[in-house]
Structures are given as C-alpha cells and as structure tokens.
Design a protein around this motif. Structure first.
Motif, PDB file in Angstrom:
ATOM      1  N   GLU A  47     -53.433 -34.050  10.283  1.00  0.00           N
ATOM      2  CA  GLU A  47     -54.503 -33.593   9.385  1.00  0.00           C
ATOM      3  C   GLU A  47     -54.262 -34.142   7.980  1.00  0.00           C
ATOM      4  O   GLU A  47     -55.170 -34.599   7.307  1.00  0.00           O
ATOM      5  CB  GLU A  47     -54.521 -32.044   9.363  1.00  0.00           C
ATOM      6  CG  GLU A  47     -55.585 -31.424   8.494  1.00  0.00           C
ATOM      7  CD  GLU A  47     -57.011 -31.836   8.913  1.00  0.00           C
ATOM      8  OE1 GLU A  47     -57.239 -32.045  10.121  1.00  0.00           O
ATOM      9  OE2 GLU A  47     -57.867 -31.973   8.014  1.00  0.00           O
ATOM     10  N   HIS A  48     -52.984 -34.106   7.592  1.00  0.00           N
ATOM     11  CA  HIS A  48     -52.657 -34.555   6.234  1.00  0.00           C
ATOM     12  C   HIS A  48     -51.812 -35.810   6.305  1.00  0.00           C
ATOM     13  O   HIS A  48     -51.009 -35.978   7.218  1.00  0.00           O
ATOM     14  CB  HIS A  48     -51.907 -33.457   5.472  1.00  0.00           C
ATOM     15  CG  HIS A  48     -52.719 -32.203   5.379  1.00  0.00           C
ATOM     16  ND1 HIS A  48     -53.831 -32.114   4.577  1.00  0.00           N
ATOM     17  CD2 HIS A  48     -52.605 -31.016   6.024  1.00  0.00           C
ATOM     18  CE1 HIS A  48     -54.367 -30.907   4.731  1.00  0.00           C
ATOM     19  NE2 HIS A  48     -53.643 -30.220   5.603  1.00  0.00           N
ATOM     20  N   GLY A  49     -51.992 -36.656   5.321  1.00  0.00           N
ATOM     21  CA  GLY A  49     -51.258 -37.920   5.288  1.00  0.00           C
ATOM     22  C   GLY A  49     -49.789 -37.719   4.951  1.00  0.00           C
ATOM     23  O   GLY A  49     -49.331 -36.614   4.640  1.00  0.00           O
ATOM     24  N   GLN A  50     -49.066 -38.826   5.007  1.00  0.00           N
ATOM     25  CA  GLN A  50     -47.622 -38.782   4.802  1.00  0.00           C
ATOM     26  C   GLN A  50     -47.271 -39.792   3.713  1.00  0.00           C
ATOM     27  O   GLN A  50     -47.999 -40.773   3.521  1.00  0.00           O
ATOM     28  CB  GLN A  50     -46.969 -39.219   6.116  1.00  0.00           C
ATOM     29  CG  GLN A  50     -45.685 -38.541   6.457  1.00  0.00           C
ATOM     30  CD  GLN A  50     -45.132 -39.080   7.788  1.00  0.00           C
ATOM     31  OE1 GLN A  50     -45.819 -39.765   8.527  1.00  0.00           O
ATOM     32  NE2 GLN A  50     -43.900 -38.758   8.081  1.00  0.00           N
ATOM     33  N   GLN A  54     -42.149 -43.276   3.720  1.00  0.00           N
ATOM     34  CA  GLN A  54     -41.669 -42.613   4.937  1.00  0.00           C
ATOM     35  C   GLN A  54     -42.401 -43.172   6.170  1.00  0.00           C
ATOM     36  O   GLN A  54     -41.792 -43.414   7.210  1.00  0.00           O
ATOM     37  CB  GLN A  54     -41.910 -41.115   4.817  1.00  0.00           C
ATOM     38  CG  GLN A  54     -41.069 -40.329   5.804  1.00  0.00           C
ATOM     39  CD  GLN A  54     -41.318 -38.842   5.662  1.00  0.00           C
ATOM     40  OE1 GLN A  54     -41.758 -38.378   4.607  1.00  0.00           O
ATOM     41  NE2 GLN A  54     -41.052 -38.104   6.732  1.00  0.00           N
ATOM     42  N   VAL A  55     -43.706 -43.413   6.006  1.00  0.00           N
ATOM     43  CA  VAL A  55     -44.475 -43.982   7.125  1.00  0.00           C
ATOM     44  C   VAL A  55     -43.875 -45.321   7.518  1.00  0.00           C
ATOM     45  O   VAL A  55     -43.638 -45.599   8.710  1.00  0.00           O
ATOM     46  CB  VAL A  55     -45.973 -44.158   6.750  1.00  0.00           C
ATOM     47  CG1 VAL A  55     -46.702 -44.968   7.818  1.00  0.00           C
ATOM     48  CG2 VAL A  55     -46.646 -42.813   6.564  1.00  0.00           C
TER      49      VAL A  55
END
Ligand SMILES: Cc1ncc(COP(=O)(O)O)c(C=O)c1O
Length: 475
Positions: A47-50, A54-55
C-alpha cells in the motif's frame, strides 16, 4: 529522494557483483521457490512505498540469487555476447539521460549519435555507405524490418502498394530460405502476413550451408516478386551460406536478398575471416546484433538496407503532432518502434573504444578460443567435434551417444565452472560451445575444457548410463 546517494549505492552494488561473478558458479544454484520467496511473489501489492535505497538493496539481493554470469568469460550458451565495460557505462548513461530517441525533435543527441555509429558500422562491415540503418531490439526484429523493406520493394515492383492496400489481393510473393534458416526469420514472415506454409526451403550441406546450385534451381521455378533469405553464421555450426553465388543467382532473377548475420556478419572485420562473407555486400538487406559479438548490453539489433527508400517506406508513419525533420535523422523512420531507447549511444561507445583493430581482435580472439576448445577436447577418445570450427561455434558429441552427450551437458552445467547448452544436430544430441565474450582468455578455455573432461569421466562411471550408451552406440 537523494539520487546521488542512489547512484553511489548502484556503483557499489555493481562492483560487488563484478567482484564475485567469476568466482561463483556461472549458473546459480537456486530454486524457483527461493526466488519467488526473495522477490515476494504472492505477497500483496504494498500500500505504501519504501525507501529507494532499501528497494535497490533488496532488489539486488534478490536478483543476485538468480543471475547467470552471461557477461562473464566462461558463459558459452546460445550466442550471448558479454558487455564491454565502456558499453555498460554508456548504457547506464542512456538510462540516466532517458531519451525518447524516436525523433530528432525529441533528442538531437540520440539522432546524431546514430548517424555517427551507423556510418562506422557500414564501413566496418564492408557494406554500402549509402545503406540505411535502424537500431532495433535484436536480430529477430532486424530480420522483421529487413523483410518488411523487402516486401515493400518486391511488391512495389509488381505495381502493388502493400502499406496502403495490405496483402489481400496482392501478387503472391515467393519466399526462399535455406534449410537451416533461423527461426526468427520465419517469425518475421509470420508477422508480415506472408506466413510460412509456402516458404521454399533450399537444401543445406553437412555444415548447414545453403547449396547455391539448389537455390539457382529453385529460383528457376519462381516467377514474380521473390525474396531470398540467406544466413551468415549458423547458430549451431557457425557456417556461412555461400553468399557470392547466392547473390549472383538472386541478382539474375531480380529478387531481393536478405542476409541474417546475427553474429556471422562480424567476420567482415577480420582479414582471416572475411572470405566467409564474400558477396554479402551485394545483398539488399542485412540483419545483425549489437548484443552478440559487439558486446553491447541487451538489447541491441541492427538492420541495414541498400534501399533506404524501401526501408523508410516500410517503417515510417506520420501524424499531425509529430515534428518530423526534413533534414535530420528521425530514428523511428527506420524501426518498427515509435518511442524507443537511445541504442545508438552504446554502439557508438563500443566502436569508438575498440576502433577497427579492437573489433577485429575481439572477433578473432573468440574464434581462436573456440578452436582452442575444440583442439583440447578432441584429444579425448570419447569426443567427436561435429562441425568444422570456422568461427566461434563448436559442436561436440560424446561417446557417439545421445544419452552420454546429454549427461555430460548436465554435469557441466551442475559443475558451474562454465555454462553451455545442448542442441540436436542432424538427429544427434550435441553440446554447443559459443565463444562470444570479449573477456574470454586461454585460461578460461583451459578451466572450462577441464570441467568438460571431468564431466565425461563422471558420466562414464555412472552405471545407470552404461546400458543407454551401449544401446545408442549399437543403433
Ligand atoms: C542466425 C541468427 N539469427 C537471428 C537470431 C535472433 O537474434 P536475437 O535473439 O538477437 O533477436 C539469432 C540468435 O541467436 C541467430 O543466431
């Protein structure tokens, strides 16, 4: 988002990858399940980005589990080139610049770099300086583009406008290929609405070369629009169709000659190999790859055409909002794609970095390494080299047995020192070795050949195989 930190992190990840690549198994020991787990297949869409760093760290961590060292010196599968460091970096910059290279108006740099690379390419490959060049995704699309130009030209000569009127009611087109035609030529014919049922296949000799006298015979039976597809570089043996007599026969008939030279066309750069492509310069269109022997990163194919007007007519379109240039190169006019990656940068970087002598050395080194591999292996009594090693391809069979050959391939793949695949050649299982990487050294061939010899011995001592091998040999 701090793009500078992200780029720095990427450099570190790339360095880490290179540092471990050649000491790790060429093909990873990983299961699809482990990869699904690592990439979170079936986890709900977040739902929420990262955080971007880290991605990227997690992406690299997951991907590295399943990467194949195709850029490394001991990858001999299919015909897969590596990536010269200068082209990898040019490719990174291509992404950073992110040019839509369709039009001069969308990217003057992407247009003019293609102009420069195209002129060098034609000179290097000994093709007419006035030929048009399109930068596509691979040789498959290059075949499609060349054959679209061919379709336009031969039907135009018969008074038919295929771009306007399509194929319904068009004069039939004779399609002639060698028996060893690459499957992407047939895909291209399918996509062009020409189909494959009526294709006439000309017999090939024991090395896979189209027999020119048979082609002349086939052509005698053809009337009207005719397209002939020849091949420079057989995917199994590396052999070349005899292009000079083929060009003579095609010219006499007034037909179109397309040459599929995904890797073989590069023989033109070497004084010792160029006899193999003699006559190629008389063809009407030529397809090749950048991502094979020029060692630019995926993806990059090249189509060259001696009839720019046919090439352009087959590809170009116009629309009110398009700012097409009268004077400058609009790259999309030479390719099936509309929006596209600026592939000219990597080709330019490779040609400028290597120069004529560097391309020649790279091609000749691959061929010398292929011969070294064949010479090393043929000393073993169980080994039979099935082809004349004229280029960078070696076809190997073990114990005159399909079962033994497959078992050796499997063992080599498991061992991980190198990677190579299998094929069927004249109804026999065979191992394919394709040397297409700029960085493969004599040492790499020694290590890889030693791994293959170990695999022969290990297969020979497997009791479960003995019976099958005996049966194969008796057949
Ligand atoms: C002779 C030939 N033609 C066409 C192709 C297709 O090239 P690509 O995979 O770049 O589309 C290949 C691939 O190996 C080939 O060997």
């Amino acid at each position: 988002m701090n793009s500078s930190k992200l780029l720095q992190q990427t450099v570190e990840l790339a360095n880490r990858y290179y540092a471990h690549r050649d000491s790790s198994p060429v093909f990873p020991h990983v299961t699809p399940e482990q990869l699904r787990q690592a990439f979170g297949v079936l986890t709900p869409m977040p739902e929420h980005g990262q955080d971007a760093q880290q991605v990227i760290a997690e992406l690299a961590g997951a991907a590295e589990l399943g990467l194949v060292a195709q850029t490394g010196p001991r990858y001999f599968g299919f015909v897969i080139g590596g990536s010269l460091p200068v082209t990898t970096v040019a490719d990174w910059l291509t992404s950073v610049w992110d040019q839509n290279s369709g039009l001069y108006a969308t990217s003057p740099a992407a247009s003019v770099v293609e102009e420069a690379a195209a002129a060098w390419l034609l000179e290097l490959l000994g093709l007419p300086a006035k030929a048009s060049v399109g930068f596509v995704t691979g040789c498959g699309m290059a075949n499609f583009t060349g054959l679209a130009a061919a379709r336009h030209h031969v039907l135009r000569q018969a008074g038919w406008d295929v771009e306007l009127d399509g194929l319904n009611g068009a004069p039939p087109v004779n399609l002639i290929v060698g028996d060893e035609v690459h499957v992407t030529v047939l895909t291209a014919l399918r996509m062009l609405g020409l189909g494959t049922r009526s294709v006439k296949r000309v017999p090939a000799d024991g090395q896979g070369r189209m027999i020119a006298a048979e082609l002349a015979q086939t052509l005698r039976g053809c009337a009207g629009p005719t397209i002939v597809c020849a091949q420079a570089g057989n995917v199994n043996t590396g052999s070349f169709d005899p292009l000079a007599p083929i060009a003579d026969a095609v010219r006499e008939k007034g037909a179109w000659l397309h040459v599929d030279g995904a890797f073989g066309l590069w023989a033109a750069v070497s004084p010792e190999l160029k006899h193999l492509v003699a006559g190629a310069e008389r063809a009407d269109s030529w397809a090749t790859d950048g991502h094979k022997w020029l060692n630019v990163p995926y993806d990059c194919g090249l189509i060259m055409c001696a009839h720019p007007e046919a090439h352009r007519a087959a590809m170009t379109v116009t629309a009110a909002y398009l700012v097409q240039s009268d004077k400058e190169r609009d790259p999309f006019e030479w390719t099936p794609e509309f929006s596209r990656r600026a592939r000219g940068f990597t080709v330019y970087a490779a040609l400028k970095h290597l120069g004529r002598s560097g391309v020649r050395d790279m091609v000749e080194n691959c061929c010398a390494r292929a011969r070294q591999m064949a010479d090393f292996l043929r000393r073993h009594p169980a080994v039979e080299i099935l082809n004349d090693v004229v280029l960078n391809q070696v076809l190997v069979r073990f114990h005159k047995s399909d079962a033994a050959t497959r078992a050796v391939i499997e063992r080599v793949q498991q061992d991980g020192t190198c990677w190579l695949g299998g094929t069927t050649w004249h109804n026999m299982a065979a191992m394919r070795v394709s040397v297409s990487n700029w960085s493969t050294t004599e040492k790499d061939i020694e290590l890889s050949a030693a791994a293959i010899l170990r695999a022969i011995d290990s297969a020979a001592s497997a009791p479960s195989l003995a019976l099958e091998v005996e049966q194969d040999q008796r057949r």
